[in-house]
Design an enzyme around this catalytic site. Structure first.
Site, mmCIF file in Angstrom:
data_model
loop_
_atom_site.group_PDB
_atom_site.id
_atom_site.type_symbol
_atom_site.label_atom_id
_atom_site.label_comp_id
_atom_site.label_asym_id
_atom_site.label_seq_id
_atom_site.Cartn_x
_atom_site.Cartn_y
_atom_site.Cartn_z
ATOM 1 N N ASP A 127 1.838 -0.871 -8.562
ATOM 2 C CA ASP A 127 2.313 -1.975 -7.727
ATOM 3 C C ASP A 127 3.344 -2.761 -8.547
ATOM 4 O OD1 ASP A 127 0.443 -1.317 -5.802
ATOM 5 O OD2 ASP A 127 -0.903 -2.995 -6.224
ATOM 6 N N ARG A 178 7.924 3.049 -3.806
ATOM 7 C CA ARG A 178 7.454 2.290 -2.643
ATOM 8 C C ARG A 178 8.378 1.077 -2.507
ATOM 9 N NH1 ARG A 178 2.245 -0.646 -3.820
ATOM 10 N NH2 ARG A 178 1.082 1.186 -3.151
ATOM 11 N N GLY A 182 7.988 -7.990 -0.878
ATOM 12 C CA GLY A 182 7.665 -8.809 -2.056
ATOM 13 C C GLY A 182 6.758 -9.953 -1.648
#
Ligand code: FDA
Length: 307
Positions: A127, A178, A182
């Site tokens: 991530d 990906r 945000g």
């Protein structure tokens, strides 16, 4: 203006809602506290035609022992995925694996996860976190890939201006990115025009980055619930690949969010991967999700106020 005032008020108040009530609502967004519960949720999603990416809840670690614990937990997740033949990979937050305490050790943890994942043909996604991690995570990905861990990928955030630069060295046939809008609160100077107050202002930038991926053969996971943006992505992919769902693209959505949209995409033949969080640290995650969904948070506040 009024809506934005209301949203801010709800976001402030939600932190004071009793934990049991938050836990009740969070069942929709979180698979549970244990791997076993995550397995059950992913099995159900797989049966409905979705793949999954499993996230162990928890962000910045206080010490390296905690980072080690998180790494061990993820090894358990990879074992469970293999053991139960789940169609799922893992999403990790490098800061939860100690990125800000000892970058070398964090890299060792993620390399070990990538090695374990590769044994079963699986994949590790990092991530993207807040701006203090951005460069470190990009460097980390590049080192991992240079050291033979090609089954690793990263998320990039379309709300950041710097993503225009960051994405270029990460493009390529064997890469897997990906894209998301945000989620962190960042200084306006770093954000694309209008992003602070209008989430739709991010869309043209998001689409630009997706198109760079499509044009360079980079696998792209489109992580959004914004239906208009999704349709723009589909149109862009169709312009390049005809009518069939392109093999270099998938949609990703959070567990429990915009389920009708996710079902429609699946029914149209698009691959959809669901982000499935689980773990003891459910409270912080729930609060974040609720702040993003003032309507649900509003019900919750009402319930809390009415006892
Ligand atoms: P936007 O905020 O414009 O919302 C579009 C629509 O979806 C709106 O109608 C909204 O109401 C609805 N919606 C969005 N979130 C909702 C929620 N929680 N509950 C109910 N409705 C909701 N961020 C990050 O910084 N780093 C990362 O690595 C990731 N990873 C990631 C993975 C996946 C699979 C997803 C789906 C998202 C992320 N994100 C993320 C979060 C992302 O950046 C973003 O904050 C959220 O997805 C919400 O933005 P949308 O793109 O959905 O659009």
């Amino acid at each position: 203006m009024l809506a934005s005032f209301f949203n801010t008020a709800v976001a402030r108040a939600i932190a004071h809602v009793p934990r049991p009530l938050v836990q009740k609502i969070s069942r929709r967004y979180i698979a549970g506290a244990s791997i076993a519960e995550a397995v059950v949720r992913v099995q159900a999603l797989n049966a409905q035609g979705f793949t999954a990416t499993i996230d162990v809840l928890g962000e910045v670690t206080r010490d390296l022992a905690q980072a080690q614990q998180t790494a061990d937990e993820y090894q358990g997740v990879l074992d469970a995925i293999h053991h139960h033949s789940l169609r799922a990979n893992i999403s990790v937050k490098p800061s939860a694996l100690g990125l800000l305490l000892n970058a070398q050790q964090c890299e060792t943890h993620i390399a070990a996860l990538a090695t374990a994942a590769r044994r079963h043909g699986n994949f590790v996604r990092m991530d993207m976190e807040d701006l203090q991690c951005t460069q470190a995570e990009i460097d980390l990905l590049q080192r991992l890939r240079a050291n033979g861990h090609g089954n690793t990928g990263l998320a990039l955030q379309a709300y950041l201006k710097r993503t225009y630069r960051d994405i270029e060295p990460l493009l390529g046939r064997h890469n897997n990115l990906r894209l998301c809008k945000g989620i962190y609160v960042e200084d306006k100077a770093h954000l694309v025009e209008g992003a602070r107050h209008d989430r739709h202002a991010i869309n043209s930038h998001f689409l630009h980055h997706v198109e760079r991926c499509l044009d360079t053969g980079t696998f792209v996971a489109v992580a959004t619930h914004d239906e208009a943006l999704i349709e723009q992505v589909i149109a862009a992919a169709r312009r390049r690949g005809g009518e069939t769902a392109p093999s270099g693209l998938e949609f990703q959505m959070l567990l429990g969010v915009c389920e009708p949209l996710r079902d429609r995409l699946r029914d149209r033949g698009y691959p959809v991967r669901i982000y499935v969080p689980y773990g003891q640290d459910w409270h912080g995650y729930s609060i974040r999700r609720l702040k993003e969904n003032p309507q649900l948070a509003g019900y919750l506040l009402k319930a809390a106020l009415m006892g």
